[in-house]
Motif scaffolding. Structure first.
Motif, short mmCIF file in Angstrom:
data_model
loop_
_atom_site.label_atom_id
_atom_site.label_comp_id
_atom_site.label_asym_id
_atom_site.label_seq_id
_atom_site.Cartn_x
_atom_site.Cartn_y
_atom_site.Cartn_z
N LEU A 77 -5.06 34.12 37.08
CA LEU A 77 -5.94 35.15 37.67
C LEU A 77 -5.91 34.93 39.19
O LEU A 77 -6.55 35.67 39.74
CB LEU A 77 -7.36 34.80 37.37
N ALA A 78 -5.16 33.91 39.75
CA ALA A 78 -5.18 33.62 41.18
C ALA A 78 -4.64 34.76 41.89
O ALA A 78 -5.25 34.98 43.17
CB ALA A 78 -4.28 32.41 41.23
N ASN A 79 -3.83 35.48 41.62
CA ASN A 79 -3.53 36.81 42.44
C ASN A 79 -4.14 37.86 42.10
O ASN A 79 -3.78 38.88 42.80
CB ASN A 79 -1.86 37.15 42.22
N ALA A 80 -5.10 37.94 41.23
CA ALA A 80 -5.83 39.30 41.10
C ALA A 80 -6.55 39.58 42.45
O ALA A 80 -7.31 38.97 42.66
CB ALA A 80 -6.98 38.70 39.92
N PRO A 81 -6.43 40.98 42.55
CA PRO A 81 -7.15 41.54 43.87
C PRO A 81 -8.54 41.48 43.29
O PRO A 81 -9.58 41.24 44.37
CB PRO A 81 -6.66 42.91 43.88
N GLU A 82 -9.05 41.73 42.26
CA GLU A 82 -10.52 41.63 41.86
C GLU A 82 -10.77 40.89 40.48
O GLU A 82 -9.91 41.50 39.55
CB GLU A 82 -11.21 43.23 41.94
N GLU A 83 -11.48 39.81 40.34
CA GLU A 83 -11.59 39.25 38.90
C GLU A 83 -13.14 39.01 39.00
O GLU A 83 -14.09 38.97 39.71
CB GLU A 83 -11.11 37.79 39.11
N GLU A 84 -13.30 38.97 37.64
CA GLU A 84 -14.77 38.78 36.92
C GLU A 84 -14.62 38.22 35.88
O GLU A 84 -14.11 38.61 34.87
CB GLU A 84 -15.67 39.89 37.18
N ALA A 85 -15.52 37.13 35.51
CA ALA A 85 -15.67 36.28 34.30
C ALA A 85 -14.09 36.25 33.40
O ALA A 85 -14.20 36.58 32.37
CB ALA A 85 -16.55 37.26 33.52
N GLY A 86 -13.15 36.02 34.33
CA GLY A 86 -12.08 35.68 33.80
C GLY A 86 -11.08 36.82 33.26
O GLY A 86 -10.17 36.68 32.67
N ALA A 87 -11.57 37.96 33.85
CA ALA A 87 -10.86 39.17 33.45
C ALA A 87 -10.53 39.90 34.69
O ALA A 87 -11.16 39.58 35.79
CB ALA A 87 -11.67 40.20 32.79
#
Ligand SMILES: [Zn+2]
Lengths: 94, 484, 480
Positions: A77-87
């Motif tokens: 998830l490190a590169n995710a522009p937006e992350e919430e609750a592991g998604a």
């Protein structure tokens, strides 16, 4: 082989590119220059020629059904522009 | 000591004799980067802290009396389209401006395990689409021989030429490794497709892309190739055989070797200075006992248009993953469609956009047969040209590029002219054979590159010819003005 | 009779039973924490290239053979390009041009007849990730969440010819398909976990015509029953549209379970998938020898097993059909038969009690606690006369729920049948004493009065008395 501005508009949608009207005109022009050049291929008769999608005659490259470590969740998830609750979070679909 | 002017195998020797520490070596290269990088701009990221930390760790290892791996302490540069774990990898694109890979490309990992120390990630044209670095989203790299000339499609060759790295890893889809090596006066090898695993190389055109080494002499090339070549379980297109020991190909003889000179590569458009150097190289090879003869490769002119279609088609699909969901740039919008479109228009430069649309066009209903399939069939014809030539010849000799490095701005706005500057390197990618660019003297102040092409998996012959020329002429290692 | 006939084709996606994904070594385990079973390959990270899982080729071939398909000896993967947040690479790797299996069929039972449904193709492809919507439904939510654990899971898509004519036939097709895949062991075929999913292409045309009408594609059906109902609804809807003089629009429609209707799913563009050969994967070449090797691993399939149950054990075809419709049931039957060699009796208990309880509790057989050995022991107890048939049913239910041995249940609950004449004699005396009228009736020739007396004894023993023994004893006592 020429392409119209409407066709470029369609290509832009298929490619998910938010082209401005100006971009569209410019791209239509430059794409047509290239398409003109690509017409060169039509000089060749290829009716009895097999297509080559790969360069090496490899086949049956398999792997055994064996578990390999997955990425640590934080890394996944490190590169995710937006992350919430592991998604990975995205705006509404429709 | 001016360590940065030394070759990989010379540095290795110093390391072995413990005449230099890893840290000293690394510091020397970092200092060199500090000296020239302002002008050259070969790097997008310089990994100073990581490099020093790694060097110190290796010195400690040596202090404990542990054996060091073969490339211990050697400073290297890696193109920014090859993933390096924990180190930003952008592909010179806004769309990946902040991407930090959670993994190493196989080739990068192999070098790391062999002890090489990454000093930085090199500039390139965005997603490797270009031949000048002018399409980099960040800045252009300068040619070390001429501040007004381009360095080719990668900053890696420039970095090696001026001693910012002892060697580098580049990528070659239409000629980036070879052309930039030719423009900067260093050696660049595009190995056989599948010889070096592609895992971790950010795809532009999957059936054409290859990772390869850029070095300053043939012995170095063999050393690096020995480290990165060979099968990988993570890449379906990597060859199933392990590479041979390429050091065995460092043979000073071309006696009896049959070298083909494809007529179509010596026709119009060849700069006189380049043509003259080629003639000189042929004379030298004949003098050394090789047999040089002309050969017909009638489909050569069709290779560029076929490559254009295939590379754009594959790129249109490969670049679909940049959508703002999992990595890289995201431009917010109300809905997903808007986010996709805004992210991609902002994230990709005009050249990349154009190639994506061209590729989409080539694959779309109605054009698939006439465009994409046609190109795949032409690829077969180009392949047959090579197969026929290799029935008679052990390798082929051509110019790497019709001209020496062209001027910055000369082709930046002309997509087609830029593409055509790789006319001599492109057929090789279409067919997947190995090819090497070897510097051979200077024409009007700029290096000239010879291209040697061999059969699939016969990198050995390329090394042998290169080594022989290196041992018997003084033309092989031109020094850019900057390096002094 | 309707003037229209329905033309239905089904596209069924089945997850193959492997430990790892199609092109990477990530686990395929269901129900794990989001984004914990991902890697550069299945997350579509820049630079991720995959290698084909050999087991997938074996399982897909096996499935193809079990569905009577021809197997492609030279096949490859293609890319299907489209954008969707659950699709990490912006394309799906599938077999568009050369499926691994093609031209097969399966037979279904319709109104007592056998009908053959042809299978166009079965091809390997990768599953996308999974979207969850903040507002519950896709239309109502302003935010969605993507979990890529499912991304890259190996699927086969099985496409039928448009030869299905009703919701019932569709259900029968799915049940048969499920049974075959289950028998073959290629998939868990669990619709509730998404390891089997079905879309339906539905159109109608006037009876007697052969051209195809405009079709709609129906999605979002979560059970075989839903598929059946959605098709029935959609066929009626299309007939109404035509009867009103309007045209059916070619579109994708979603089944809304709680309302029992299909609705238009918003669709902004005509897809052009721009399929082309996957350049990062090599072709698959299968030899006839290898294919035969896979064929040899296919176990007895439902149709053959059904015929065997009829031929070897004399079961009615209907019973055999029900029992073989699920591998678990068929195996239960076979195992029980090993211990209690009366096929029809076992079949009666499976068809009666077992299925009744499974249906009533909406359970799968493997969730029930009763074992085949347990059933066999129970039947032996009944046969020996230790318990009555009626008590047997009670014991069966306890075994189903709690799983003890029947002997133990009988003992603990004191259910064993009383055949001991000494014990019964006392009760019979009491009954005779309490019912002088019935005794008189019997003795004056009303033979049926004995039934009442037997009933009274049974009542007094809470059903545990052996009715045969009671009858004989009463007759003797009352002088015939
Ligand atoms: Zn994975």
């Amino acid at each position: 082989m020429k392409i119209t501005e409407q066709a470029v508009e369609q290509l832009a949608l298929l490619s998910r590119l938010d082209l401005t009207a100006e971009d569209q005109t410019a791209h239509t022009k430059s794409i047509n220059v290239i398409l003109d050049y690509l017409d060169l291929l039509n000089k060749l008769d290829t009716s009895n020629v097999e297509p080559a999608a790969h360069v090496l005659p490899l086949k049956n490259v398999f792997r055994e059904d064996r578990l390999q470590p997955s990425l640590a969740k934080e890394l996944a998830l490190a590169n995710a522009p937006e992350e919430e609750a592991g998604a990975f979070k995205v705006p509404r679909i429709f | 000591m001016q360590l940065h002017t030394l070759l990989v195998h010379e540095l290795s020797e110093l390391m072995e004799k413990k005449e230099v520490s890893c840290e000293e070596l690394t510091r020397d290269y970092l200092q060199r980067i500090g000296q020239v990088e302002d002008k050259i701009k070969a790097f997008l990221t310089v990994t100073k802290e990581e490099a020093l930390a790694q060097a110190r760790a290796m010195d400690e290892q040596r202090a404990r009396g542990e054996a060091l791996p073969p490339l211990a302490g050697i400073p290297m540069a890696i193109n920014d389209n090859i993933c390096t774990q924990g180190i930003k990898t952008t592909c010179a694109s806004q769309i990946l401006y902040n991407f930090i890979p959670p993994y190493d490309a196989t080739a990068a990992a192999r070098l790391k395990n062999a002890g090489a120390i990454l000093v930085g990630k090199c500039n390139l044209d965005e997603f490797a689409m270009g031949s000048s670095t002018e399409h980099s989203a960040f800045y252009s790299t300068q040619n070390p021989f001429d501040p007004e000339a381009v360095p080719g499609g990668s900053g890696a060759a420039a970095a090696v030429a001026v001693g910012e790295a002892a060697f580098a890893l580049g990528s070659d889809t239409g000629g980036s490794i070879r052309q930039s090596a030719a423009f900067c006066g260093v050696i660049g090898l595009k190995p056989t497709y599948g010889c070096v695993p592609r895992y971790g190389l950010i795809s532009y055109a999957s059936s054409l892309d290859q990772i390869g080494p850029i070095t300053r002499d043939i012995t170095d090339l063999a050393l690096v190739l020995n480290t990165i070549a060979g099968r990988n379980a993570k890449d379906s297109t990597s060859a199933s055989v392990d590479g041979p020991d390429f050091k065995k190909s460092l043979v000073n003889s071309v006696k009896g070797l049959r070298i083909g000179l494809p007529k179509e590569y010596f026709k119009t458009g060849l700069a006189p200075g380049v043509a003259a150097k080629l003639q000189e190289a042929v004379r030298k090879l004949v003098e050394l006992g090789a047999v040089c003869e002309e050969v017909d490769m009638p489909h050569t002119e069709y290779a560029v248009p076929a490559h254009y279609i295939i590379s754009c088609a594959e790129a249109s699909s490969n670049l679909a993953r940049y959508d703002g969901v999992r990595h890289g740039l995201r431009v917010e919008a109300e809905d997903v469609l808007g986010m996709f479109k805004k992210t991609r228009i902002r994230g990709f430069g005009a050249e990349v956009q154009r190639r994506i649309m061209l590729g989409t066009h080539a694959l779309s209903t109605g054009n698939y047969e006439a465009c994409y399939m046609k190109a795949l069939k032409v690829r077969t014809l180009v392949k047959r040209d090579f197969e026929r030539a290799f029935e008679k010849f052990d390798c082929l000799l051509t110019p790497t590029s019709p001209t020496t490095a062209f001027k910055i701005g000369a082709k930046a706005e002309d997509s087609l002219a830029m593409y055509q500057s790789e006319v001599f390197t492109i057929p090789v990618n279409l067919v997947g054979v190995p090819a090497m660019s070897l510097p051979f003297g200077i024409a009007e102040g700029l290096p000239v590159g010879l291209q040697l092409i061999a059969r699939h998996f016969d990198e050995g012959t390329l090394l042998r010819v290169g080594y022989t020329l290196e041992q018997n002429t003084s033309e092989i290692r031109p020094k850019p003005g900057l390096s002094r | 009779m309707s003037r229209y006939e329905a033309v239905i084709g089904l596209e069924v996606h089945v997850e193959l039973k492997t430990d790892t994904k199609l092109f990477c070594g990530c686990s395929t385990e269901f129900g794990q924490e989001p984004n914990t079973q991902v890697c550069p390959v299945c997350l579509g990270l820049p630079g991720g290239t995959g290698v084909l899982n050999k087991k997938v080729v074996e399982l897909a071939t096996k499935a193809g053979l079990a569905l009577n398909c021809a197997i492609g000896t030279y096949t490859w993967f293609d890319r299907k390009n489209y954008y969707y947040p659950d699709l990490p690479k912006g394309f799906q790797i599938s077999q568009v041009f050369r499926p691994i299996a093609y031209k097969g069929y399966l037979d279904i039972d319709v109104d007592g007849r056998t009908k053959r449904i042809n299978i166009t193709r079965a091809h390997i492809e990768e599953d996308p990730g999974k979207l969850a919507h903040a507002g519950g439904s896709i239309a109502a939510s302003h935010t969605s969440y993507v979990d890529y654990n499912r991304s890259g899971m190996p699927l086969i898509e099985i496409v039928s010819e448009p030869e299905i004519r009703s919701g019932d036939e569709a259900k029968a097709y799915l049940e048969k398909l499920k049974a075959i895949l289950e028998y073959t062991g290629v998939s868990d075929v669990k619709m509730e976990q998404g390891s089997l999913r079905c879309d339906a292409n539905v159109s109608v045309r006037p009876v007697g015509t052969t051209t195809l009408g405009t079709r709609t594609e129906i999605k979002n059906m979560n059970s075989f029953r839903a598929v059946q109902q959605a098709i029935e609804y959609e066929v009626d809807r299309q007939i109404d549209v035509l009867e009103d003089g309007e045209r059916v629009i070619q579109e994708t429609r979603g089944w809304v379970e709680n309302k029992g209707i299909t609705i238009t799913m918003r669709n902004k563009e005509n897809p052009d998938y721009r399929c082309f050969i996957e350049p990062e994967l090599d072709p698959i070449e299968l030899t006839a020898e290898w294919i035969e090797g896979v064929r040899a691993t296919i176990p007895e399939l439902p149709d053959a097993r059904r015929k065997r149950l009829v031929a070897e054990h004399g079961l009615p075809d209907y019973d055999a059909g029900v029992i073989t419709s699920s591998l678990a049931l068929a195996e239960f039957f076979d195992a029980a038969l090993q211990k209690y060699p009366d096929a029809k009796t076992i079949s009666n208990w499976i068809m009666g009690e077992l299925l009744r309880l499974l249906n009533a509790r909406n359970m799968e057989l493997n969730e029930a606690k009763i074992t085949p050995d347990g059933l066999a022991s129970l039947l032996q107890l009944i046969e020996k006369g230790s318990i009555s048939h009626k008590i047997g049913k009670e014991v069966f239910e306890t075994m189903f729920e709690e799983g003890q041995e029947p002997e133990q249940i009988v003992k603990e609950k004191g259910l064993s049948q009383i055949s001991d004449e000494g014990q019964l004699a006392r009760i019979i005396e009491e009954v005779i004493a309490k019912n002088p009228k019935s005794v008189a009736d019997f003795q004056s020739g009303k033979k049926q009065a004995i039934g009442f007396l037997v009933g009274q004894v049974m009542k007094a023993t809470k059903g545990q008395a052996n009715p045969g023994v009671v009858n004989t004893m009463l007759q003797e006592k009352l002088g015939k």
